[in-house]
Design an enzyme around this catalytic site. Structure first.
Site, PDB file in Angstrom:
ATOM      1  N   LYS A 158       0.826  -1.218   0.000  1.00 22.00           N
ATOM      2  CA  LYS A 158       0.000   0.000   0.000  1.00 22.00           C
ATOM      3  C   LYS A 158       0.858   1.264   0.000  1.00 22.00           C
ATOM      4  O   LYS A 158       0.366   2.372   0.178  1.00 22.00           O
ATOM      5  CB  LYS A 158      -0.917   0.014   1.231  1.00 22.00           C
ATOM      6  CG  LYS A 158      -1.950  -1.084   1.265  1.00 22.00           C
ATOM      7  CD  LYS A 158      -3.074  -0.791   2.243  1.00 22.00           C
ATOM      8  CE  LYS A 158      -2.634  -0.687   3.654  1.00 22.00           C
ATOM      9  NZ  LYS A 158      -3.771  -0.504   4.593  1.00 22.00           N
ATOM     10  N   LYS A 170       2.747   2.238   2.328  1.00 21.45           N
ATOM     11  CA  LYS A 170       2.666   2.849   3.655  1.00 21.45           C
ATOM     12  C   LYS A 170       3.783   2.284   4.525  1.00 21.45           C
ATOM     13  O   LYS A 170       4.071   1.102   4.490  1.00 21.45           O
ATOM     14  CB  LYS A 170       1.314   2.531   4.317  1.00 21.45           C
ATOM     15  CG  LYS A 170       0.157   3.362   3.816  1.00 21.45           C
ATOM     16  CD  LYS A 170      -1.037   3.206   4.763  1.00 21.45           C
ATOM     17  CE  LYS A 170      -1.935   4.398   4.715  1.00 21.45           C
ATOM     18  NZ  LYS A 170      -3.030   4.334   5.698  1.00 21.45           N
TER      19      LYS A 170
HETATM   20  N1  C2G Z   1     -10.295   6.872   8.892  1.00 23.00           N
HETATM   21  C1  C2G Z   1     -11.293   7.784   9.205  1.00 23.00           C
HETATM   22  N2  C2G Z   1     -10.946   9.056   9.515  1.00 23.00           N
HETATM   23  C2  C2G Z   1      -9.653   9.453   9.527  1.00 23.00           C
HETATM   24  C3  C2G Z   1      -8.636   8.525   9.230  1.00 23.00           C
HETATM   25  C4  C2G Z   1      -8.985   7.222   8.913  1.00 23.00           C
HETATM   26  O1  C2G Z   1     -12.486   7.438   9.194  1.00 23.00           O
HETATM   27  N3  C2G Z   1      -9.346  10.756   9.844  1.00 23.00           N
HETATM   28  C5  C2G Z   1     -10.684   5.501   8.552  1.00 23.00           C
HETATM   29  C6  C2G Z   1     -10.298   5.111   7.133  1.00 23.00           C
HETATM   30  O2  C2G Z   1     -11.272   5.571   6.201  1.00 23.00           O
HETATM   31  C7  C2G Z   1     -10.269   3.585   7.232  1.00 23.00           C
HETATM   32  C8  C2G Z   1      -9.797   3.348   8.681  1.00 23.00           C
HETATM   33  O3  C2G Z   1     -10.003   4.591   9.384  1.00 23.00           O
HETATM   34  O4  C2G Z   1     -11.584   3.064   7.080  1.00 23.00           O
HETATM   35  C9  C2G Z   1      -8.346   2.955   8.750  1.00 23.00           C
HETATM   36  O5  C2G Z   1      -7.585   3.947   8.079  1.00 23.00           O
HETATM   37  P1  C2G Z   1      -6.085   3.566   7.636  1.00 23.00           P
HETATM   38  O6  C2G Z   1      -5.372   2.968   8.785  1.00 23.00           O
HETATM   39  O7  C2G Z   1      -5.517   4.745   6.923  1.00 23.00           O
HETATM   40  O8  C2G Z   1      -6.355   2.384   6.618  1.00 23.00           O
HETATM   41  P2  C2G Z   1      -6.131   2.391   5.025  1.00 23.00           P
HETATM   42  O9  C2G Z   1      -4.719   2.669   4.696  1.00 23.00           O
HETATM   43  O10 C2G Z   1      -7.197   3.218   4.447  1.00 23.00           O
HETATM   44  O11 C2G Z   1      -6.315   0.828   4.702  1.00 23.00           O
HETATM   45  O12 C2G Z   1      -8.049  -3.003   2.518  1.00 23.00           O
HETATM   46  C10 C2G Z   1      -8.342  -1.732   3.062  1.00 23.00           C
HETATM   47  C11 C2G Z   1      -7.092  -1.020   3.505  1.00 23.00           C
HETATM   48  O13 C2G Z   1      -6.317  -1.831   4.354  1.00 23.00           O
HETATM   49  C12 C2G Z   1      -7.469   0.290   4.179  1.00 23.00           C
END
Ligand code: C2G
Length: 138
Positions: free
Chosen positions: A44, A46
């Protein structure tokens, strides 16, 4: 029992993550979190501050989370939904539409993302905190 599943990296946990997990749990009785492992994070593009085990431990300490499973691939969601009998798949709406194919297997809900906060912003702020011109970016 209504089972909810969501996925993410959940690095440097913050109130946006907690807001997502809280609202996801409210949609059912049991919340499963597919936690991106360190290799999948690299896919990803990340880089987590915390390791998978550290992020897992923190999520398991969260009152809204009932089970944490590893997320290793983009493709595992259908199998997970069937294996864990998930009724609802939830993600923040920055993913809106991306997982609609899962509607054949369970309800798909995208929740409004919490504005203004992200792990990236927090990491940037903390790594620049000594810069006299850094503004509070969170
Ligand atoms: N999130 C949120 N508000 C934020 C930050 C994150 O609602 N200010 C939500 C994201 O939309 C996601 C969850 O928190 O649903 C986790 O965010 P991340 O850890 O950034 O995950 P991500 O990289 O989006 O990975 O297969 C799906 C992926 O693994 C999602």
């Amino acid at each position: 029992m209504k089972r909810v599943i969501t996925y993410g990296t959940f690095d440097v946990l913050h109130y946006g993550h907690m807001n997502l997990l809280k609202r996801a749990k409210i949609l059912g009785d049991y919340l499963i979190v597919g936690l991106s492992d360190d290799k999948f994070n690299a896919i990803k593009n990340k880089r987590s501050y915390y390791t998978y085990d550290q992020r897992k431990m923190m999520l398991e300490a969260c009152r809204y989370v009932d089970l944490v499973i590893p997320e290793n691939t983009w493709e595992q969601k259908i199998e997970d939904i069937q294996k864990y009998q998930a009724d609802v798949f939830v993600m923040g709406n920055d993913w809106s539409g991306k997982f609609d194919y899962l509607k054949d297997y369970c309800e798909v809900i995208y929740l409004p993302r919490t504005p203004e906060v992200s792990s990236t912003k927090i990491k940037y702020y903390l790594s620049h905190i000594g810069d006299k011109y850094v503004q509070k970016v969170i």
